[in-house]
Design an enzyme around this catalytic site. Structure first.
Site, PDB file in Angstrom:
ATOM      1  N   HIS A 140       0.825  -1.212   0.000  1.00 52.93           N
ATOM      2  CA  HIS A 140       0.000   0.000   0.000  1.00 52.93           C
ATOM      3  C   HIS A 140       0.856   1.257   0.000  1.00 52.93           C
ATOM      4  O   HIS A 140       1.851   1.343   0.733  1.00 52.93           O
ATOM      5  CB  HIS A 140      -0.900   0.006   1.236  1.00 52.93           C
ATOM      6  CG  HIS A 140      -1.699   1.262   1.409  1.00 52.93           C
ATOM      7  ND1 HIS A 140      -2.633   1.695   0.490  1.00 52.93           N
ATOM      8  CD2 HIS A 140      -1.692   2.201   2.399  1.00 52.93           C
ATOM      9  CE1 HIS A 140      -3.176   2.826   0.899  1.00 52.93           C
ATOM     10  NE2 HIS A 140      -2.618   3.160   2.047  1.00 52.93           N
ATOM     11  N   SER A 141       0.484   2.229  -0.829  1.00 47.21           N
ATOM     12  CA  SER A 141       1.075   3.561  -0.811  1.00 47.21           C
ATOM     13  C   SER A 141       2.602   3.506  -0.933  1.00 47.21           C
ATOM     14  O   SER A 141       3.134   3.024  -1.934  1.00 47.21           O
ATOM     15  CB  SER A 141       0.637   4.298   0.464  1.00 47.21           C
ATOM     16  OG  SER A 141       0.957   5.657   0.415  1.00 47.21           O
ATOM     17  N   TYR A 142       3.333   3.968   0.097  1.00 43.08           N
ATOM     18  CA  TYR A 142       4.799   3.962   0.032  1.00 43.08           C
ATOM     19  C   TYR A 142       5.354   2.541  -0.008  1.00 43.08           C
ATOM     20  O   TYR A 142       6.479   2.327  -0.454  1.00 43.08           O
ATOM     21  CB  TYR A 142       5.378   4.718   1.228  1.00 43.08           C
ATOM     22  CG  TYR A 142       6.811   5.154   1.023  1.00 43.08           C
ATOM     23  CD1 TYR A 142       7.098   6.387   0.436  1.00 43.08           C
ATOM     24  CD2 TYR A 142       7.880   4.347   1.399  1.00 43.08           C
ATOM     25  CE1 TYR A 142       8.406   6.793   0.232  1.00 43.08           C
ATOM     26  CE2 TYR A 142       9.193   4.743   1.199  1.00 43.08           C
ATOM     27  CZ  TYR A 142       9.447   5.967   0.618  1.00 43.08           C
ATOM     28  OH  TYR A 142      10.745   6.363   0.408  1.00 43.08           O
TER      29      TYR A 142
END
Length: 417
Positions: free
Chosen positions: A293-295
């Site tokens: 997720h995300s980073y």
């Protein structure tokens, strides 16, 4: 008569007005105007508004909150959701209270990973000495021995730790949407081994040793005793008032802390490579799957850049959720971009229905809608699609075919029909 604290903003203006009204701006008139204004300030009233100490409970029970049967955080007496603005006009104190609760939530999720999901807490670095800083990850019993499937979970940046997608969701919505626990439980039910990374646990904090300031010595001037006494008296009064207003402006100065970084795990990217080298690369699983997720997506791309051949040989499919990776900025080569197009899918925040194709300016993996425009919810909303994507990729590999990949291709075909 007293004046409010907000009126202090206009103090310089009042002084100038007082100077103009008195027809001069010499030092005596300035001092008289300032003393007159300060004498009207009700210091006792200001003290009543002082910021309370940052002394918060260290348990959910102490906060008088608990998770109900639906996994929602509720007040044990009123049944109400968490209230951020517990004290009006004290934003910093409210924020510190929220952060203190967040630390309790982190420990609570760690406990659930061990008690509810039956994961093991593994200390890293694996060869750490007793005295050096350490971190940890979580693994299922069969993570390294499962011959078929292994799922690796990587959260995003910020305050979240292993087992979490978003602290805000855990506190304001529920455990299912905010934690990785639904992914872990379903993965184990479907025969996956599981490894949960902890990419934000990069250092420990220790308080800096307080430095004792040397008291300044007298300047030794030969000024008359009476004049020196008057100067000292004015200086003490000035310091007293300055200290009071400094206390009101910043009543509780933060402790000075220093960071001791964890060897070979000083960043999310380092952590991903370390866990790959010491755990994932050693796993027996024929098919390794990532959910990032995300980073966490950026950390995966960095892992692939550094371990391209190994990743290609072991990883079957990668599900990204609103990943912030950038193949140009990270300088991912052509072969990596091609592999990502064939084996990755990024569920992004979008108001379009789940799995609808979303165009991208970057030449990497396909992007589809997560069925929500809220970044932190993308993992939870795409939960069923991710497991379907993995099943299709695994089936395609076992039948020696390329994964039809992508929900994007399915959606396009459907629209064409």
């Amino acid at each position: 008569m007293s004046i409010s604290l907000s009126s202090l903003i206009f103090l310089p203006i009042w002084i100038n007005m007082a100077q103009m009204q008195q027809g001069g701006s010499n030092e005596t008139e300035q001092t008289a105007a300032l003393k007159d204004l300060l004498s009207r300030i009700d210091l006792d009233e200001l003290m009543k508004k002082d910021e309370p100490p940052f002394d918060f409970p260290d348990t959910l029970e102490g906060f008088e909150y608990a998770f109900n049967e639906k996994g929602q955080l509720r007040h044990i007496k009123t049944g109400e959701p968490f209230v951020f603005n517990y004290r009006e006009d004290l934003h910093r104190w409210n924020q510190k209270r929220y952060e203190a609760l967040g630390e309790i939530i982190t420990r609570y999720v760690y406990e659930l990973l061990e008690s509810d999901c039956n994961l093991k807490k593994i200390s890293i670095p694996v060869d750490a000495t007793e005295s050096e800083p350490k971190s940890f990850i979580f693994m299922s019993e069969d993570a390294l021995t499962n011959p078929q499937k292994l799922m690796v979970l990587i959260h995003g940046s910020g305050v979240v730790r292993a087992g979490q997608w978003a602290r805000r969701l855990i506190i304001n919505e529920d455990l299912d949407s905010g934690t990785q626990i639904p992914f872990i439980k379903r993965a184990m039910d479907e025969g996956y081994g599981v490894i949960v990374l902890n990419p934000n646990e990069n250092y420990i904090e220790v308080e800096k040793q307080k430095m004792h300031k040397q008291s300044s010595s007298s300047d030794g001037t030969d000024e008359p005793a009476g004049k020196r006494e008057r100067r000292d008296k004015v200086s003490k009064e000035t310091k007293k008032r300055r200290d009071f207003y400094e206390k009101y402006r910043n009543p509780q100065k933060e402790k000075e802390m220093m960071q001791l970084f964890i060897r070979e795990n000083g960043s999310p990217e380092e952590h991903a490579v370390y866990v790959w080298d010491h755990f994932i690369a050693q796993a027996a699983a024929e098919n390794v799957f990532f959910v990032a997720h995300s980073y966490g997506g950026l950390a995966f791309v960095e892992l692939m850049i550094q371990r391209e051949a190994d990743v290609k040989s072991k990883v079957t499919a990668v599900a990204l959720t609103d990943s912030v990776h950038n193949v140009w900025h990270q300088e991912a080569g052509k072969t990596i971009r091609e592999w990502m197009r064939e084996n990755c899918c990024n569920w992004v925040s979008s108001s379009e229905p789940l799995d609808t194709s979303v165009e991208s300016m970057l030449p990497d993996c396909p992007r589809v809608s997560a069925g929500t425009d809220r970044h932190e919810l993308t993992s939870w909303k795409s939960f069923p699609s991710i497991f379907k994507f993995f099943a299709e990729a695994s089936e395609a590999k076992s039948s020696s075919q390329k994964p039809a990949l992508t929900r994007r291709s399915h959606r396009i075909k459907h629209e064409e029909l």
